[in-house]
Design a protein around this motif. Structure first.
Motif, PDB file in Angstrom:
ATOM      1  N   ALA A   1       8.925   9.098 -11.141  1.00 35.89           N
ATOM      2  CA  ALA A   1      10.184   8.398 -10.894  1.00 35.89           C
ATOM      3  C   ALA A   1       9.943   7.354  -9.812  1.00 35.89           C
ATOM      4  CB  ALA A   1      11.275   9.374 -10.468  1.00 35.89           C
ATOM      5  N   THR A   2      10.836   6.361  -9.736  1.00 34.28           N
ATOM      6  CA  THR A   2      10.688   5.251  -8.789  1.00 34.28           C
ATOM      7  C   THR A   2      11.830   5.272  -7.788  1.00 34.28           C
ATOM      8  OG1 THR A   2       9.662   3.907 -10.517  1.00 34.28           O
ATOM      9  CG2 THR A   2      10.439   2.759  -8.560  1.00 34.28           C
ATOM     10  N   VAL A   3      11.483   5.059  -6.514  1.00 32.63           N
ATOM     11  CA  VAL A   3      12.473   4.937  -5.446  1.00 32.63           C
ATOM     12  C   VAL A   3      12.236   3.602  -4.752  1.00 32.63           C
ATOM     13  CG1 VAL A   3      13.501   5.986  -3.407  1.00 32.63           C
ATOM     14  CG2 VAL A   3      12.373   7.435  -5.095  1.00 32.63           C
ATOM     15  N   ASN A   4      13.291   2.779  -4.674  1.00 27.48           N
ATOM     16  CA  ASN A   4      13.181   1.489  -3.982  1.00 27.48           C
ATOM     17  C   ASN A   4      13.647   1.651  -2.544  1.00 27.48           C
ATOM     18  OD1 ASN A   4      14.837  -1.258  -3.218  1.00 27.48           O
ATOM     19  ND2 ASN A   4      12.903  -1.656  -4.276  1.00 27.48           N
ATOM     20  N   LEU A   5      12.780   1.234  -1.618  1.00 32.68           N
ATOM     21  CA  LEU A   5      13.098   1.336  -0.192  1.00 32.68           C
ATOM     22  C   LEU A   5      13.348  -0.047   0.387  1.00 32.68           C
ATOM     23  CD1 LEU A   5      13.319   2.946   2.476  1.00 32.68           C
ATOM     24  CD2 LEU A   5      10.840   2.664   2.732  1.00 32.68           C
ATOM     25  N   ARG A   6      14.479  -0.199   1.058  1.00 33.24           N
ATOM     26  CA  ARG A   6      14.808  -1.445   1.755  1.00 33.24           C
ATOM     27  C   ARG A   6      14.872  -1.165   3.244  1.00 33.24           C
ATOM     28  NH1 ARG A   6      19.795  -3.711  -2.009  1.00 33.24           N
ATOM     29  NH2 ARG A   6      18.600  -3.817  -3.985  1.00 33.24           N
ATOM     30  N   VAL A   7      14.124  -1.963   4.015  1.00 28.24           N
ATOM     31  CA  VAL A   7      14.081  -1.799   5.464  1.00 28.24           C
ATOM     32  C   VAL A   7      14.847  -2.941   6.099  1.00 28.24           C
ATOM     33  CG1 VAL A   7      12.614  -1.523   7.486  1.00 28.24           C
ATOM     34  CG2 VAL A   7      11.828  -0.685   5.265  1.00 28.24           C
ATOM     35  N   ARG A   8      15.840  -2.600   6.917  1.00 29.60           N
ATOM     36  CA  ARG A   8      16.666  -3.609   7.567  1.00 29.60           C
ATOM     37  C   ARG A   8      16.256  -3.767   9.026  1.00 29.60           C
ATOM     38  NH1 ARG A   8      22.136  -0.627   5.775  1.00 29.60           N
ATOM     39  NH2 ARG A   8      21.003   0.978   6.929  1.00 29.60           N
ATOM     40  N   SER A   9      16.497  -4.978   9.548  1.00 27.63           N
ATOM     41  CA  SER A   9      16.241  -5.241  10.958  1.00 27.63           C
ATOM     42  C   SER A   9      17.227  -4.450  11.803  1.00 27.63           C
ATOM     43  CB  SER A   9      16.380  -6.733  11.250  1.00 27.63           C
ATOM     44  OG  SER A   9      16.378  -6.964  12.649  1.00 27.63           O
ATOM     45  N   ARG A  10      16.824  -4.104  13.014  1.00 24.21           N
ATOM     46  CA  ARG A  10      17.722  -3.379  13.907  1.00 24.21           C
ATOM     47  C   ARG A  10      18.964  -4.200  14.246  1.00 24.21           C
ATOM     48  NH1 ARG A  10      16.866   1.239  16.268  1.00 24.21           N
ATOM     49  NH2 ARG A  10      14.859   2.300  16.153  1.00 24.21           N
TER      50      ARG A  10
END
Length: 335
Positions: free
Chosen positions: A291-300
């Motif tokens: 399965a695929t999980v998309n990770l988005r990292v946001r700025s603080r």
């Protein structure tokens, strides 16, 4: 001494277990012993001890206000059939080697009948949009008064048929209904068989998209709701057309897997390195699935942008009002 509860005679199948219970009262509190006599005419009573018969016998006793004792025998064989006797006595000389007790041991008996377990042939037949589960019990077997089909502790179907052959039909695909199903023959004793539907792992992501703040710890989770359980899990990350294997030894990645669940923790999230697609792969003896999980990292600072936008709007509005007030002609003052 006297009995307030006596053991009950029971029928059991080979490989099953049996438990007998005995309770006695008296003053002083009596001692309870368990004795056994087999079906062989030449066999005499012999005392049973905790750990007897290759540790298949377990005896638990408590002596509080009165005496209670339970004997349990696991993995029964035909040799375990016979008469079990609960004996109780509170005579001080009851266990003396030379003196005979003034008060004899009182006795309560129960028969245990161990019968050979019949064989059950289990099958799964696939047809378009259906699965047909079947059990067929070999002779000889005790009289049958009905059948039950169970899965996960829930009764799926019941009937009062007396035949040795029973079936249960499932509507749907094999991958949607994997697991262990029980066909139960209502008899004395009750006889159970198992039908297993096994498929490759049907891996799903707990969330298809996850969000994390820069510098925090990201957590990605996958699970396998199908049967049998996953034997090995792995995680990969895609980037520039290459899939990289993630391992605990890398330092920033912590992988925890147990049975049908796996978890990937990413320490100190980085916008450039950690944003992207992650693949969880599970394997069992029937194949593998992922399965695929998309990770988005946001700025603080991402959380500040809405606030700063509101502040900017207020400043613009105040500035417009201020300029308007400055340029507006003063009202005429009467003489």
């Amino acid at each position: 001494a006297g009995f307030i509860k006596s053991p009950l005679s029971q029928k059991r199948l080979t490989q099953d277990s049996v438990e007998l219970y005995c309770e006695a009262i008296g003053n002083p509190i009596p001692e309870i012993q368990w004795w056994f006599e087999g079906n062989d005419p030449n066999e005499t009573y012999a005392q049973l001890w905790d750990g007897a018969r290759q540790d298949r016998v377990k005896i638990n006793a408590t002596y509080n206000l009165h005496s209670t004792s339970t004997i349990s025998i696991a993995n029964l064989t035909g040799d375990d059939s016979g008469m079990y006797e609960c004996r109780a006595s509170n005579d001080p000389d009851r266990n003396h080697l030379s003196k005979s007790p003034k008060v004899k041991w009182i006795r309560s008996q129960a028969n245990v009948f161990v019968i050979e377990r019949p064989e059950i042939a289990a099958h799964v037949i696939e047809s378009p949009g259906k699965l047909i589960l079947s059990c067929n019990m070999s002779a000889p077997h005790p009289p049958i008064t009905g059948h039950k089909w169970m899965h996960g502790g829930n009764i799926l179907e019941e009937d009062e048929n007396t035949g040795a052959f029973t079936t249960y039909t499932i509507d749907g695909k094999k991958e949607e209904h994997s697991g262990v199903y029980e066909c139960i023959y209502v008899a004395k004793p009750e006889i159970k068989g198992q039908v297993t539907i096994s498929v490759p792992p049907q891996v799903t992501a707990y969330k298809k998209s996850e969000h994390g703040n820069e510098g925090d710890t990201g957590v990605l989770t996958c699970k396998n709701p199908s049967f049998p359980a996953v034997t090995s899990w792995s995680w990969h990350k895609s980037g520039h057309g290459v899939s990289a294997l993630l391992e605990n030894a890398s330092g920033r990645y912590i992988i925890k897997s147990s049975g049908n669940k796996t978890e990937l923790r990413i320490l100190k999230l980085d916008i450039e390195q950690d944003t992207g697609d992650y693949f969880c792969n599970g394997t069992n003896s029937y194949g593998s699935g992922d399965a695929t999980v998309n990770l988005r990292v946001r700025s603080r600072l991402a959380a500040l942008w809405p606030f700063l936008g509101i502040v900017a709007e207020v400043l613009v509005l105040v500035t417009i009002i201020f300029i308007y007030e400055k340029r507006r002609k003063p009202d005429e003052v009467p003489d």
